[in-house]
Scaffold this motif. Structure first.
Motif, mmCIF file in Angstrom:
data_model
loop_
_atom_site.group_PDB
_atom_site.id
_atom_site.type_symbol
_atom_site.label_atom_id
_atom_site.label_comp_id
_atom_site.label_asym_id
_atom_site.label_seq_id
_atom_site.Cartn_x
_atom_site.Cartn_y
_atom_site.Cartn_z
ATOM 1 N N PHE B 24 12.378 20.646 -45.794
ATOM 2 C CA PHE B 24 12.425 19.077 -46.177
ATOM 3 C C PHE B 24 13.674 18.387 -45.616
ATOM 4 O O PHE B 24 13.759 17.195 -45.744
ATOM 5 C CB PHE B 24 12.183 19.102 -47.679
ATOM 6 C CG PHE B 24 11.016 19.701 -48.409
ATOM 7 C CD1 PHE B 24 9.746 18.932 -47.916
ATOM 8 C CD2 PHE B 24 10.879 20.666 -49.038
ATOM 9 C CE1 PHE B 24 8.745 19.134 -48.389
ATOM 10 C CE2 PHE B 24 9.796 21.332 -49.357
ATOM 11 C CZ PHE B 24 8.467 20.471 -49.169
ATOM 12 N N PHE B 27 12.886 15.170 -43.628
ATOM 13 C CA PHE B 27 12.098 13.873 -44.300
ATOM 14 C C PHE B 27 13.467 13.209 -44.723
ATOM 15 O O PHE B 27 13.226 12.002 -45.399
ATOM 16 C CB PHE B 27 11.539 14.153 -45.601
ATOM 17 C CG PHE B 27 10.255 14.968 -45.010
ATOM 18 C CD1 PHE B 27 9.271 14.664 -43.979
ATOM 19 C CD2 PHE B 27 10.005 16.170 -45.454
ATOM 20 C CE1 PHE B 27 7.991 15.288 -43.662
ATOM 21 C CE2 PHE B 27 8.788 17.026 -45.018
ATOM 22 C CZ PHE B 27 8.117 16.441 -44.238
ATOM 23 N N GLY B 37 13.839 9.810 -52.267
ATOM 24 C CA GLY B 37 12.483 10.674 -51.285
ATOM 25 C C GLY B 37 11.927 9.229 -50.438
ATOM 26 O O GLY B 37 10.503 9.597 -50.298
ATOM 27 N N GLY B 38 12.502 8.347 -50.262
ATOM 28 C CA GLY B 38 11.969 7.119 -49.476
ATOM 29 C C GLY B 38 10.932 6.508 -50.273
ATOM 30 O O GLY B 38 10.121 5.947 -49.753
ATOM 31 N N ARG B 39 10.911 6.435 -51.772
ATOM 32 C CA ARG B 39 10.161 5.892 -52.468
ATOM 33 C C ARG B 39 8.497 6.392 -52.058
ATOM 34 O O ARG B 39 7.754 5.351 -51.821
ATOM 35 C CB ARG B 39 10.007 4.712 -52.680
ATOM 36 C CG ARG B 39 11.774 4.201 -53.474
ATOM 37 C CD ARG B 39 11.640 2.638 -53.533
ATOM 38 N NE ARG B 39 12.894 2.323 -53.954
ATOM 39 C CZ ARG B 39 13.213 2.297 -55.320
ATOM 40 N NH1 ARG B 39 12.435 2.379 -56.300
ATOM 41 N NH2 ARG B 39 14.299 1.812 -55.458
ATOM 42 N N SER B 40 8.322 7.659 -51.825
ATOM 43 C CA SER B 40 6.972 8.133 -51.053
ATOM 44 C C SER B 40 6.381 9.171 -51.942
ATOM 45 O O SER B 40 5.527 9.521 -51.281
ATOM 46 C CB SER B 40 7.479 8.208 -49.723
ATOM 47 O OG SER B 40 7.843 9.399 -49.428
ATOM 48 N N LEU B 41 7.065 9.477 -53.005
ATOM 49 C CA LEU B 41 6.181 10.789 -53.349
ATOM 50 C C LEU B 41 5.030 10.696 -54.295
ATOM 51 O O LEU B 41 5.026 9.439 -55.102
ATOM 52 C CB LEU B 41 7.441 11.663 -54.277
ATOM 53 C CG LEU B 41 8.486 12.091 -53.262
ATOM 54 C CD1 LEU B 41 9.354 12.905 -54.119
ATOM 55 C CD2 LEU B 41 7.922 12.885 -52.108
ATOM 56 N N PRO B 42 4.088 11.558 -54.555
ATOM 57 C CA PRO B 42 2.818 11.187 -55.194
ATOM 58 C C PRO B 42 3.103 11.728 -56.740
ATOM 59 O O PRO B 42 4.014 12.412 -57.003
ATOM 60 C CB PRO B 42 1.979 12.283 -54.549
ATOM 61 C CG PRO B 42 2.766 13.402 -53.942
ATOM 62 C CD PRO B 42 4.069 12.834 -53.821
ATOM 63 N N THR B 173 13.649 15.225 -52.181
ATOM 64 C CA THR B 173 12.533 15.536 -51.931
ATOM 65 C C THR B 173 12.095 16.975 -51.718
ATOM 66 O O THR B 173 11.346 17.621 -52.323
ATOM 67 C CB THR B 173 12.140 15.290 -50.421
ATOM 68 O OG1 THR B 173 12.254 13.573 -50.164
ATOM 69 C CG2 THR B 173 10.563 15.378 -49.897
ATOM 70 N N MET B 177 9.780 19.050 -54.414
ATOM 71 C CA MET B 177 8.564 19.870 -54.099
ATOM 72 C C MET B 177 8.759 21.411 -54.267
ATOM 73 O O MET B 177 7.945 22.078 -54.468
ATOM 74 C CB MET B 177 8.403 19.648 -52.342
ATOM 75 C CG MET B 177 7.972 18.342 -51.947
ATOM 76 S SD MET B 177 6.387 17.974 -52.773
ATOM 77 C CE MET B 177 6.019 16.472 -52.443
#
Lengths: 72, 492
Positions: B24, B27, B37-42, B173, B177
């Motif tokens: 990771f 990323f 986390g780049g404001r991108s996690l689900p 991230t 994960m």
């Protein structure tokens, strides 16, 4: 040019492939452990746990690969 | 000691999680990637991460041990002591933090009150996390020492290297994960243990009957609510006031390591959904942690230390393969708690201490470097302080007691800050400071409470003191302009 949304979806899919591979690996190891188990109850539990892990891992990989393919 | 296939599984797990975390690294290009986390996690990944970071291996061992000693009342921590607070966080607090683009809870307190409140809150969390880190390293080392026969120091170094490296390289991230994997393994191993354990004791009804017939001290083992004078740390009054009203809310709403995960969500919907999903998973946790403790009463009666209940159950009930998997799950829980602490403390230090006080206008790469460096320094502090934990017998209670020093007052000013426009910066500062002093007095002066380990009551009373002081001082000081409160107070 890729939109931010597509990039994020691809990033997510790549992450899921890594996670799926890890979980799948452990599922297979637990399935192999059936051969080291003495009792039938233990064998069934190992088989069930191994299959659950392997199924989760495989599903994550397949779904993510499809997503990447779809996004191009 | 483990052997053969189980030993292989634990080693493979350690190497695998290290590689996964390292993967990771790719990323992380900015400090926002590293801390958020780049404001991108689900939502599903964040939800799983919240649960596994919250529950951890200490809870598995500690709650099973408490169930062995006191029965199912300890399950309140994951039901009434979590779910309502998580829903409140999801619908009220998280959207404000997420929309405000915040990195830390103290950052909110700084905007709502002033920088002194922000610094006190941040420093308090940093100190707690640093102490907790040592406790977790020690717990991991003891586990590896028992399982693999490795000396304690080698075990500490192995844990620190694995977790430290993937957190250092992968940031939040990697933390989230790897937590997903850890939760899947924990749940599969945990349910297998419950299934085989129930088979071994003859089913739930037989087990309950046997336990109740063991003697009067087991009469209340199946009562979820205990009388207020019961000789346990979990009387109904403490559960309701200390846990449900204060500790649970303070933990789910004011704990950096929990809230930071929601801030990594790709949008507001995912931020809310992550907490709601986590609360639904949380409801299953008591099944995984209480049942083994109860089963151990029948299968391993007379254990001197209740914390041995779960390891004994794993060793004697699970087949080869699943023993390795379950111990990996244990270790996974510990690593998950450690990685959360490392990343959250690095975020708190970089954003609340370093950026405002040490170097204000540096470029983003600089803060990314500082965050990574802080992670390394924390690792060293954790390694150095780990042996101190050996002096504390009940790890779970020790951590709850540490938390009770400051969670009540922080929650009081968060609650008032969010819902009452009249709260002022001086009210918040006074409430936080006096509330923390009050918890110190309640925790250190003997004879105030009659029950053992009164951390629930300490939390409640320090919350009340913090709340009353904040209200009183706010009313005596001049109120803030409405423009300053925009986006910070509910309805403003």
């Amino acid at each position: 040019m890729e939109t931010k949304e597509i990039k994020e979806k691809k990033k997510s899919a790549h992450m899921n492939i890594a996670l799926g591979t890890f979980v799948l690996f452990f599922g297979v190891v637990i399935l192999i452990a059936i051969f080291f188990t003495g009792t039938s109850q233990g064998k069934i539990t190992n088989a069930a746990a191994g299959l659950v892990l392997a199924a989760i891992g495989a599903q994550m990989i397949i779904k993510s690969k499809r997503t990447i393919k779809k996004l191009g | 000691m483990l052997a053969g296939i189980d030993y292989f599984i634990v080693i493979a797990y350690l190497i695998g999680i290290l590689l996964l975390g390292y993967y990771f690294k790719r990323f992380n290009d900015s400090s926002e990637d590293y801390f958020l986390g780049g404001r991108s996690l689900p939502f599903w990944a964040i939800g799983m991460s919240i649960v596994v970071s919250d529950i951890g291996a200490l809870d598995f061992v500690g709650i099973s041990g408490q169930a062995y000693r006191y029965g199912i009342s300890v399950g309140n921590f994951d039901w009434i002591g979590s779910v309502p607070a998580m829903l409140l966080a999801a619908f009220i607090f998280i959207p404000y933090f997420w929309k405000g683009g915040m990195y830390t809870i103290p950052e909110y307190l700084g905007r709502r009150y002033n920088n002194t409140v922000r610094t006190i809150a941040s420093a308090t969390w940093i100190i707690f996390f640093a102490v907790d880190l040592g406790v977790l390293f020690w717990a991991s080392a003891v586990l590896l020492n028992v399982l693999m026969g490795w000396p304690i120091w080698i075990s500490i170094m192995v844990t620190a290297s694995v977790v430290g490296l993937y957190t250092y390289f992968g940031g939040i991230t990697a933390v989230v994960m790897t937590d997903v994997v850890q939760m899947i393994i924990m749940f599969v191993g945990g349910f297998a243990l419950v299934f085989l354990g129930l088979q071994a004791v003859g089913g739930w009804d037989v087990m309950a009957e046997k336990i109740v017939n063991l003697g009067p001290e087991y009469d209340r083992h199946f009562d979820l609510m205990q009388p207020s004078d019961a000789p346990t740390p979990y009387p109904w009054s403490g559960i309701l006031f200390g846990l449900t009203f204060v500790m649970a809310n303070a933990y789910m709403i004011g704990n950096q390591s929990i809230v930071q995960r929601c801030l990594t969500a790709k949008n507001e919907w995912h931020a809310k959904a992550s907490m709601i999903f986590a609360s639904s998973l949380k409801m299953l946790i008591p099944v995984l942690v209480l049942f083994p403790g109860l089963m151990a009463i029948i299968l391993h009666p007379g254990l001197e230390d209740g914390d041995q209940a779960l390891p004994m159950m794993i060793k004697n009930v699970l087949p080869p393969g699943l023993i390795g998997l379950m111990f990996s799950a244990f270790f996974a829980g510990l690593m998950s708690s450690v990685d959360s602490l490392l990343n959250s403390t690095a975020t708190l230090f970089t954003k609340d201490i370093y950026q405002p006080y040490i170097k204000k206008d540096a470029d983003d790469k600089h803060y990314l470097k500082v965050g990574k460096l802080t992670t390394l320094v924390l690792l060293l502090i954790g390694i150095a302080t780990a042996p101190i934990s050996s002096y504390y017998p009940g790890i779970y209670v020790a951590i709850q007691t540490f938390l009770s020093y400051f969670q009540g007052p922080i929650f009081a000013i968060l609650l008032l800050g969010m819902f009452w426009k009249r709260t002022t910066q001086w009210g918040g500062l006074a409430g936080l400071s006096i509330g923390i002093v009050c918890s110190f007095i309640l925790n250190t002066v003997e004879g105030i409470f009659t029950i053992e380990d009164p951390f629930l009551y300490v939390s409640w009373w320090s919350f009340v003191v913090g709340f009353v002081v904040t209200v009183t001082v706010s009313l005596m000081t001049s109120k803030h302009d409405d423009s300053r409160l925009k986006g910070l107070v509910y309805g403003a």
